[in-house]
Design a protein around this motif. Structure first.
Motif, mmCIF file in Angstrom:
data_model
loop_
_atom_site.group_PDB
_atom_site.id
_atom_site.type_symbol
_atom_site.label_atom_id
_atom_site.label_comp_id
_atom_site.label_asym_id
_atom_site.label_seq_id
_atom_site.Cartn_x
_atom_site.Cartn_y
_atom_site.Cartn_z
ATOM 1 N N GLY A 1 -4.183 -4.510 1.350
ATOM 2 C CA GLY A 1 -5.432 -4.094 2.255
ATOM 3 C C GLY A 1 -6.169 -4.899 2.900
ATOM 4 N N ASP B 1 -9.897 -6.163 4.933
ATOM 5 C CA ASP B 1 -11.395 -6.002 5.082
ATOM 6 C C ASP B 1 -11.904 -5.375 6.310
ATOM 7 N N VAL C 1 -7.556 -0.638 10.295
ATOM 8 C CA VAL C 1 -7.922 -0.389 9.046
ATOM 9 C C VAL C 1 -7.274 0.687 8.306
ATOM 10 N N ASN D 1 -4.957 0.308 5.065
ATOM 11 C CA ASN D 1 -5.605 0.537 3.813
ATOM 12 C C ASN D 1 -5.380 1.864 3.417
ATOM 13 N N SER E 1 -7.790 1.100 -4.919
ATOM 14 C CA SER E 1 -8.715 1.746 -3.968
ATOM 15 C C SER E 1 -9.897 0.732 -3.912
ATOM 16 N N SER E 2 -11.086 1.484 -4.005
ATOM 17 C CA SER E 2 -12.461 0.893 -4.234
ATOM 18 C C SER E 2 -13.693 1.717 -4.484
ATOM 19 N N TYR F 1 -13.741 1.274 6.233
ATOM 20 C CA TYR F 1 -13.349 1.022 5.078
ATOM 21 C C TYR F 1 -13.435 2.407 4.167
ATOM 22 N N ALA G 1 -11.003 5.272 4.442
ATOM 23 C CA ALA G 1 -9.749 4.794 4.209
ATOM 24 C C ALA G 1 -9.459 4.971 2.576
ATOM 25 N N LYS G 2 -10.475 4.508 2.148
ATOM 26 C CA LYS G 2 -10.369 4.509 0.583
ATOM 27 C C LYS G 2 -10.695 5.665 -0.122
ATOM 28 N N ILE H 1 -9.963 -10.435 0.830
ATOM 29 C CA ILE H 1 -9.922 -9.265 1.708
ATOM 30 C C ILE H 1 -11.380 -9.384 2.419
#
Length: 272
Positions: A98, A100, A129, A133, A160-161, A175, A178-179, A212
């Motif tokens: 992934g 940033d 991104v 990601n 993931s995040s 971001y 995407a996650k 990242i």
């Protein structure tokens, strides 16, 4: 071997880690190799990849490295095929690579950041991104599935995040969607692939010290902003994620699929 050892036994398994030359991906590769798995790391950074491979080998691990761009679909397919040809099967895949998304529309000090505003955000930045990601996770799962389905087993673990569950003003706008897409893809793939004995889960880290963020969390002001989110007063270290990675790759998690497991020092509780 005792019951506990059998529960977390990954010896001899073939493991692929994308984006494994540093940070969380390196932690995945280290714990798998330490526990006796046969690890292959995919990464775009040849120097970082070489350093990581050499370090894991020096510690006694069985590891190989492949310089691969996860955004290059033919290269990814070819790399998976080479690993399968070399080891005979692919048992566990960590879809970790992934990038940033850069600063968000707000700075840590509460002021507006015009460079992160939606009306000035370059299309190219959004596309990159999303490509790395989200789309590369699709590519990774696709290749993992075509190798795992004939064997009737496998584990796919996606990084993931917690940004997938919330909205953040100091993190670049692309971001979060995407996650969030990654989480939904994990659930969808768990539904599709469960019939073939393939378990698909996501790990949702909070703030961790990794490459990242492009060094952002080593900046005192940024670091303080993220430390303030934690209930235990610190940012995560890649070492913190090794136990969860081992759990999801091992027999201990044989009844877990479609899950998104948060590991964030309680940051999500404070944010919400």
């Amino acid at each position: 071997m005792g019951a506990l050892e059998r529960m977390f036994d990954v010896r001899g398994l073939c493991v692929i880690v994308t984006g494994g030359a540093s940070g969380i991906g390196r932690a995945y590769a280290e714990i798998m190799a330490e526990r006796g798995a046969r690890v292959t790391i995919f990464d775009l950074d040849p120097d970082g990849l070489q350093r990581t491979v050499e370090a894991i080998r020096a510690a006694g691990g069985d590891v190989e490295g492949e310089v691969v761009d996860v955004g290059d679909r033919p290269a990814m397919a070819a790399a998976f095929d080479r690993v399968a040809e070399r080891v005979g099967a692919i048992d566990v895949v960590f879809a970790n690579a992934g990038i940033d998304a850069g600063p968000g529309f707000m700075a840590p000090d509460g002021t507006r950041n015009p460079a992160g505003a939606i009306d000035t955000l370059p299309y190219e930045h959004w596309d990159k991104v999303i490509e790395i990601n989200l789309t590369s996770v699709y590519t990774t799962i696709k290749n993992a599935a075509r190798h795992m389905k004939p064997k009737g087993r496998g584990r796919i673990i996606v990084t993931s995040s917690i940004a997938s569950l919330i909205n953040e003003s100091i993190v670049g706008t692309p971001y979060m969607p995407a996650k969030a897409g990654v989480n939904h893809l994990v659930r969808q793939m768990a539904m599709e692939l469960g019939a073939y004995g393939i378990l698909v889960n996501a790990i949702l880290p909070g703030p961790f010290i990794t490459n990242i963020a492009g060094g952002r969390l080593r900046n005192p002001e940024d670091r303080r902003a993220f430390e303030a989110m934690s209930l235990i007063g610190r940012i995560g270290d890649p070492e913190d994620i090794k136990g969860l990675a081992l759990y999801l790759a091992s027999p201990a998690s044989s009844y877990v699929t479609g899950s998104q497991i948060v590991i964030d020092g309680g940051a999500l509780l404070r944010m919400t």
